[in-house]
Design a protein around this motif. Structure first.
Motif, PDB file in Angstrom:
ATOM      1  N   VAL A   1      -7.142   4.450   8.352  1.00 61.61           N
ATOM      2  CA  VAL A   1      -7.277   5.620   7.492  1.00 61.61           C
ATOM      3  C   VAL A   1      -8.758   5.988   7.407  1.00 61.61           C
ATOM      4  N   PRO A   2      -9.083   7.229   7.023  1.00 65.00           N
ATOM      5  CA  PRO A   2     -10.499   7.597   6.879  1.00 65.00           C
ATOM      6  C   PRO A   2     -11.192   6.721   5.851  1.00 65.00           C
ATOM      7  N   ARG A   3     -12.500   6.679   5.940  1.00 63.80           N
ATOM      8  CA  ARG A   3     -13.273   5.807   5.056  1.00 63.80           C
ATOM      9  C   ARG A   3     -12.978   6.135   3.595  1.00 63.80           C
ATOM     10  N   LYS A   4     -13.024   5.098   2.768  1.00 64.43           N
ATOM     11  CA  LYS A   4     -12.858   5.242   1.324  1.00 64.43           C
ATOM     12  C   LYS A   4     -11.594   6.025   0.975  1.00 64.43           C
ATOM     13  N   SER A   5     -10.474   5.579   1.563  1.00 61.62           N
ATOM     14  CA  SER A   5      -9.198   6.223   1.272  1.00 61.62           C
ATOM     15  C   SER A   5      -8.388   5.477   0.222  1.00 61.62           C
ATOM     16  N   THR A   6      -8.596   4.165   0.086  1.00 66.50           N
ATOM     17  CA  THR A   6      -7.731   3.363  -0.773  1.00 66.50           C
ATOM     18  C   THR A   6      -8.555   2.454  -1.675  1.00 66.50           C
ATOM     19  N   SER A   7      -8.020   2.215  -2.858  1.00 65.21           N
ATOM     20  CA  SER A   7      -8.591   1.233  -3.773  1.00 65.21           C
ATOM     21  C   SER A   7      -7.434   0.448  -4.377  1.00 65.21           C
ATOM     22  N   PHE A   8      -7.149  -0.711  -3.767  1.00 65.79           N
ATOM     23  CA  PHE A   8      -6.044  -1.555  -4.222  1.00 65.79           C
ATOM     24  C   PHE A   8      -6.499  -2.443  -5.377  1.00 65.79           C
ATOM     25  N   GLY A   9      -5.593  -2.733  -6.274  1.00 61.73           N
ATOM     26  CA  GLY A   9      -5.887  -3.649  -7.367  1.00 61.73           C
ATOM     27  C   GLY A   9      -4.602  -4.238  -7.928  1.00 61.73           C
TER      28      GLY A   9
ATOM     29  N   VAL B   1       0.127   4.012   4.127  1.00 58.81           N
ATOM     30  CA  VAL B   1      -0.956   3.124   4.568  1.00 58.81           C
ATOM     31  C   VAL B   1      -0.400   2.040   5.492  1.00 58.81           C
ATOM     32  N   LEU B   2       0.729   1.461   5.118  1.00 54.19           N
ATOM     33  CA  LEU B   2       1.352   0.426   5.946  1.00 54.19           C
ATOM     34  C   LEU B   2       1.739   0.983   7.308  1.00 54.19           C
ATOM     35  N   ALA B   3       2.333   2.170   7.319  1.00 53.40           N
ATOM     36  CA  ALA B   3       2.779   2.750   8.583  1.00 53.40           C
ATOM     37  C   ALA B   3       1.606   3.067   9.502  1.00 53.40           C
ATOM     38  N   VAL B   4       0.531   3.609   8.939  1.00 50.35           N
ATOM     39  CA  VAL B   4      -0.649   3.917   9.740  1.00 50.35           C
ATOM     40  C   VAL B   4      -1.254   2.640  10.318  1.00 50.35           C
ATOM     41  N   ALA B   5      -1.359   1.595   9.487  1.00 49.97           N
ATOM     42  CA  ALA B   5      -1.930   0.337   9.962  1.00 49.97           C
ATOM     43  C   ALA B   5      -1.046  -0.309  11.019  1.00 49.97           C
ATOM     44  N   ALA B   6       0.268  -0.277  10.817  1.00 50.39           N
ATOM     45  CA  ALA B   6       1.185  -0.874  11.789  1.00 50.39           C
ATOM     46  C   ALA B   6       1.124  -0.165  13.136  1.00 50.39           C
TER      47      ALA B   6
END
Length: 380
Positions: free
Chosen positions: A357-365, A347-352
């Protein structure tokens, strides 16, 4: 109740709380150490204002796309209340720097302002940092670091829209004053103000790795046996009689892999045909993006294998609860698609790299609890 009336009610409620003393503004500027703890969980970070800069500077990195509707809703709320009512959630690599060490020192040696337990079993503790030297140390340490938006993409986008609107309004007012001979900034110059900042929780992801959970899909109207049958032309399909054995097999399988589940057992998809997969993935995206399981689901499995697009009309979203996803699939006569969570480094590499990322790919907590720290523009 009409939407605008709801925003007005929120504004009046906030103002009433301030006037009655339910909410009390700080006497001096502060940053807040915020700790969430529970069984097998400890997360510490800082709540404060972050400066809003052009996204092209790649200081705060979004990893998901945003949509106009939620932004319009949050903009109306922030504009009407003139407040940030909850922090967004940012992750950064603190590299055992002075901010991380100070956060741990404060949480370990000082008495908290508040300590409360919520219904989910988590304990929340909050400390105020008011020492100017400590705040200066934090500012210096964080100034050149990069942060990823873990939660709050629409609120962050709203921060930026509100900033542009307020700057335009105050620039016009400054121009009128300048034309009338009044002192102040030259016409056309941005007027610094509270809208140039937004409330955020900032967590060192190296010291406190967050939970990154998957988001499952339920394809309504696609029976499980049909979904598995169609997949056999491009995937290896392994059949399991029950969900438990299917989930165990999914956990052992290298990516990309998906577990299809519903009323009649489960089916594990592995080892996609490399030629078909390569043909389906968009060439204008990076190899890292094209390797994400959510990218492969969105670009290959759904449109090519099943002949549909990933949208709100055909796909229901279930956050990291596999049993709930399967129950929904059974209830709707559809197929639950169970995914493994993405890797944080992906996720970090894609954002950098400037991608989303495609919609609804991550749920951080765990996400910050609403109501502990608010920020009003009038007090800021």
């Amino acid at each position: 109740m009409p939407l605008q009336a709801r925003y007005t009610e929120a504004r009046d409620t906030l103002q009433g709380w301030l006037e009655s003393g339910v909410l009390v503004p700080d006497d001096v500027p502060a940053l807040y150490v915020y700790e969430q703890s529970g069984p097998d969980l400890l997360q510490r970070g800082l709540i404060g204002d972050v400066g809003l800069v052009d996204p092209g500077q790649h200081i705060i990195l979004p990893h998901e796309d945003v949509f106009p509707g939620p932004i319009a809703d949050r903009l109306a709320l922030m504009s009407t209340t003139q407040a940030n009512l909850e922090p967004i959630f940012l992750l950064y690599d603190g590299d055992d720097g002075p901010t991380t060490r100070l956060v741990d020192e404060v949480a370990s040696t000082r008495s908290p302002l508040i300590s409360a337990q919520t219904e989910d079993g988590l304990t929340h503790r909050l400390w105020a940092i008011t020492d100017t030297a400590e705040i200066a140390t934090i500012n210096a340490d964080l100034h050149d670091r990069q942060a990823l938006i873990a939660d709050g993409h629409h609120r962050y986008a709203t921060y930026r829209v509100l900033q542009r609107q307020e700057r335009a309004t105050h620039r016009a007012a400054a121009g009128e004053r300048s034309g009338a001979g009044a002192s102040g900034p030259r016409a056309g110059e941005p007027v610094p103000g509270p809208w140039d900042f937004g409330l955020a929780l900032v967590v060192d992801s190296r010291a406190y790795p967050p939970n990154l959970n998957p988001i499952h899909r339920v394809i309504q109207g696609l029976p499980l046996d049909e979904a598995a049958a169609r997949a056999k032309a491009s995937w290896q399909v392994h059949d399991y009689r029950d969900l438990t054995s299917g989930l165990a097999a999914l956990e052992r399988s290298p990516e990309p892999a998906f577990l299809l589940a519903g009323e009649d057992g489960s089916h594990l998809l592995t080892d996609p045909d490399p030629v078909q997969l390569a043909r389906a993935m968009p060439p204008d995206h990076s190899d890292r993006w094209n390797s994400l399981n959510t990218s492969i689901l969105t670009e290959f499995v759904m449109p090519v294998v099943w002949g549909m697009r990933d949208n709100d009309q055909t796909v229901r979203i279930v956050h990291h609860d596999t049993d709930a996803a399967v129950r929904l699939a059974i209830r709707t006569g559809g197929t639950a698609v169970i995914l493994k969570p993405l890797a944080i480094e992906d996720v970090l590499a894609v954002a950098a790299g400037g991608e989303r990322v495609p919609r609804k790919s991550t749920s951080f907590g765990p996400k910050p609890r609403t109501g502990l720290v608010l920020r009003t523009f009038a007090i800021d």
